[in-house]
Design an enzyme around this catalytic site. Structure first.
Site, PDB file in Angstrom:
ATOM      1  N   TYR A 180       0.851  -1.192   0.000  1.00  5.53           N
ATOM      2  CA  TYR A 180       0.000   0.000   0.000  1.00  5.53           C
ATOM      3  C   TYR A 180       0.883   1.238   0.000  1.00  5.53           C
ATOM      4  O   TYR A 180       1.915   1.287   0.682  1.00  5.53           O
ATOM      5  CB  TYR A 180      -0.900   0.009   1.248  1.00  5.53           C
ATOM      6  CG  TYR A 180      -1.449   1.385   1.579  1.00  5.53           C
ATOM      7  CD1 TYR A 180      -2.559   1.905   0.918  1.00  5.53           C
ATOM      8  CD2 TYR A 180      -0.830   2.177   2.553  1.00  5.53           C
ATOM      9  CE1 TYR A 180      -3.042   3.177   1.210  1.00  5.53           C
ATOM     10  CE2 TYR A 180      -1.303   3.448   2.851  1.00  5.53           C
ATOM     11  CZ  TYR A 180      -2.409   3.941   2.186  1.00  5.53           C
ATOM     12  OH  TYR A 180      -2.873   5.196   2.469  1.00  5.53           O
TER      13      TYR A 180
ATOM     14  N   CYS B   3       2.929  -7.333   1.757  1.00  8.20           N
ATOM     15  CA  CYS B   3       4.023  -8.178   1.254  1.00  8.20           C
ATOM     16  C   CYS B   3       3.785  -9.654   1.549  1.00  8.20           C
ATOM     17  O   CYS B   3       4.725 -10.456   1.583  1.00  8.20           O
ATOM     18  CB  CYS B   3       5.366  -7.730   1.836  1.00  8.20           C
ATOM     19  SG  CYS B   3       5.774  -6.017   1.481  1.00  8.20           S
TER      20      CYS B   3
END
Length: 233
Positions: free
Chosen positions: A82, A180
């Protein structure tokens, strides 16, 4: 040591910054520009790297659109991440043949620049063993929290994409992804009690990147918001 250009693009949507980044990559391959570090602050956006799993986006596209969060695929390594206001995103466009042709060494160099920067603001940070990239902080009794994400792409030894350091990011937006692909908390400099201006972090981080990658940095950061049409041509 050669100079390198440091350019602050300011607030800019991801797709526009991507076009500028690609333009610099092609110019760097052709030897038309020196190594360049682009700084930018993106509006709310989720990006998927080459190894991304769609399941790591935890909200539907309609909900994300209502929240004003764009979604883009990127050719960087890594999974889902993000970007948003309060986050310092850096895109180094470096030609590595004059430094070393080593992808892992490059990633470690960027990580070390971030770690040294945070240390200068009183934050002790570290990397994690294994294949996990990024920079983390350890909080007493808690799991390590990621403060900076990394995802890179290298073509003909010219780098692109880079890092995203949370300065005063609204961490609630990370609830819409598995950052991730790791179920670890996310933090920011502000959440750790450090209040600092974005410009100060840019300057310190630029110095450390210059030291590690053997550049000369003269404290000059260009702001080229008004020249975006030229940069994208």
């Amino acid at each position: 040591m050669p100079d390198f250009d440091v350019i602050d693009l300011g607030p800019l949507p991801w797709a526009e910054a991507w076009s500028i980044q690609q333009s610099y990559v092609e110019k760097r391959k052709a030897g038309l520009v020196p190594d360049t570090l682009l700084f930018v602050e993106h509006p709310h956006v989720i990006t998927l790297g080459r190894n991304a799993s769609e399941s790591n986006i935890l909200a539907g596209r309609d909900q994300l659109a209502r929240l004003g969060i764009e979604v883009h695929e990127a050719n960087r390594g890594g999974d889902v991440t993000y970007h948003g206001p309060g986050q310092l995103v850096g895109y180094p466009i470096f030609e590595l043949t004059r430094w070393k042709k080593d992808v892992r060494a490059y990633v470690q160099g960027v990580e070390q620049a971030v770690i040294r920067t945070l240390a200068g603001f009183g934050i002790e940070a570290h990397t994690r063993t294994g294949k996990e990239t990024g920079v983390y902080v350890q909080q007493a009794g808690l799991a390590p929290a990621k403060i900076c994400a990394l995802g890179v792409h290298i073509s003909r030894w010219v780098t692109s994409h880079g890092f995203a350091l949370n300065i005063n990011t609204d961490l609630r937006y990370f609830q819409y992804i598995v950052p991730c692909g790791l179920t670890l908390p996310v933090t920011s400099m502000e959440a750790l009690g450090v209040t600092v201006q974005r410009e100060e972090v840019m300057r310190v981080l630029s110095r450390h990147l210059a030291e590690i990658f053997h550049h000369e940095f003269t404290d000059s950061i260009e702001n080229l918001q008004e020249m975006l049409p030229c940069l994208m041509s």
